[in-house]
Design a protein around this motif. Sequence first.
Motif, mmCIF file in Angstrom:
data_model
loop_
_atom_site.group_PDB
_atom_site.id
_atom_site.type_symbol
_atom_site.label_atom_id
_atom_site.label_comp_id
_atom_site.label_asym_id
_atom_site.label_seq_id
_atom_site.Cartn_x
_atom_site.Cartn_y
_atom_site.Cartn_z
ATOM 1 N N MET A 247 65.998 44.713 15.236
ATOM 2 C CA MET A 247 65.229 43.591 14.687
ATOM 3 C C MET A 247 64.432 44.052 13.472
ATOM 4 O O MET A 247 64.404 43.386 12.427
ATOM 5 C CB MET A 247 64.251 43.060 15.739
ATOM 6 C CG MET A 247 64.728 41.887 16.542
ATOM 7 S SD MET A 247 63.372 41.269 17.578
ATOM 8 C CE MET A 247 64.242 41.226 19.140
ATOM 9 N N ALA A 248 63.766 45.188 13.623
ATOM 10 C CA ALA A 248 62.951 45.739 12.545
ATOM 11 C C ALA A 248 63.801 46.020 11.310
ATOM 12 O O ALA A 248 63.414 45.709 10.179
ATOM 13 C CB ALA A 248 62.249 47.003 13.018
ATOM 14 N N LYS A 249 64.974 46.612 11.502
ATOM 15 C CA LYS A 249 65.864 46.925 10.383
ATOM 16 C C LYS A 249 66.312 45.646 9.676
ATOM 17 O O LYS A 249 66.389 45.602 8.439
ATOM 18 C CB LYS A 249 67.070 47.708 10.885
ATOM 19 C CG LYS A 249 66.740 49.137 11.318
ATOM 20 C CD LYS A 249 67.973 49.846 11.861
ATOM 21 C CE LYS A 249 67.627 51.283 12.277
ATOM 22 N NZ LYS A 249 68.790 52.000 12.870
ATOM 23 N N SER A 250 66.594 44.621 10.455
ATOM 24 C CA SER A 250 67.016 43.353 9.860
ATOM 25 C C SER A 250 65.886 42.730 9.048
ATOM 26 O O SER A 250 66.103 42.217 7.943
ATOM 27 C CB SER A 250 67.462 42.378 10.951
ATOM 28 O OG SER A 250 68.619 42.842 11.608
ATOM 29 N N LEU A 251 64.668 42.783 9.582
ATOM 30 C CA LEU A 251 63.521 42.229 8.868
ATOM 31 C C LEU A 251 63.252 42.982 7.572
ATOM 32 O O LEU A 251 62.907 42.387 6.549
ATOM 33 C CB LEU A 251 62.281 42.255 9.769
ATOM 34 C CG LEU A 251 62.274 41.238 10.913
ATOM 35 C CD1 LEU A 251 61.154 41.543 11.898
ATOM 36 C CD2 LEU A 251 62.134 39.815 10.367
ATOM 37 N N VAL A 252 63.422 44.283 7.604
ATOM 38 C CA VAL A 252 63.256 45.086 6.380
ATOM 39 C C VAL A 252 64.309 44.693 5.354
ATOM 40 O O VAL A 252 64.017 44.530 4.161
ATOM 41 C CB VAL A 252 63.341 46.595 6.705
ATOM 42 C CG1 VAL A 252 63.412 47.407 5.412
ATOM 43 C CG2 VAL A 252 62.134 47.027 7.529
ATOM 44 N N ALA A 253 65.551 44.527 5.808
ATOM 45 C CA ALA A 253 66.633 44.134 4.902
ATOM 46 C C ALA A 253 66.391 42.762 4.291
ATOM 47 O O ALA A 253 66.822 42.481 3.173
ATOM 48 C CB ALA A 253 67.964 44.145 5.646
#
Length: 273
Positions: A247-253
């Motif tokens: 989730m965190a990686k997607s939000l950063v992207a």
Amino acid sequence: LDQTTSVDFATVKRIIEADLGQPLSALYADVDPVPLASASIAQVHAATLKSGERVVIKVRKPGVEEVLKTDLAFLSIGTKILETFAPELKRISLADITADIKDSMLGELDFNQEADNLVVYERFLRESELDATATCPLPVRELTAKKVLTMTRLDGVPLLDAEALRRTAATAGAAEAAVATALNVWSTSVVSCDFFHADVHGGNLLLCDDGRVGFIDFGIVGRLPPKVWNAVTGLGESFVTGDFEAMAKSLVAMGAAEETVDTAKFGRDLEAI
């Protein structure tokens, strides 16, 4: 449906005949001289085809292209000046956003493009099995050109017309259900359609007589860049699986945080919320 100052019907008639290359009487059985709606770029008239089918005609107002190009040029120059004096604005890509707005607005002037959008959106609704609850007009291709768009007519009430909704809603809560349907269809289109409607408001949504929600006015649409699209779908998948680091990686992207953020820690923070 928007309401701004309308253009006189004699001018509308000239635009239709020049764009479609035939006299108005040869193109339609009847055209209502009083517009159904008028916005800054175009106005819409009810009409009947020679076949008897009821349609609407969207006609671009004269002089719009020149005014729009001038305004967008000033906007583009102003954005670049702002970024020069406030470099921090480059982080949000203000110039790129302005360029996207310029492309979208100029694209809205060509009604052939909007006709293509209608065909794509109708296919999306059908293939996503959403056509039982939502619909959109379809273009009449032989009566469509750069400044004129002839479409099938949707009978219904705009979702912003509270009084009309109270008079016509068959059951209590029909308007609220229509809004929920519109949100569901729109959010699905963001990840499942070639584009999403980028001008969704009560005037561009109808509670149709058959109970479906009608989406109208596809002049401005949005498209997610591949990186953002992948992040949105990844966010949905990670939410279902409970993978907070993903989730965190997607939000950063998606740009919700700096790219240098510690995604493992970010994920733990999300889990703790």
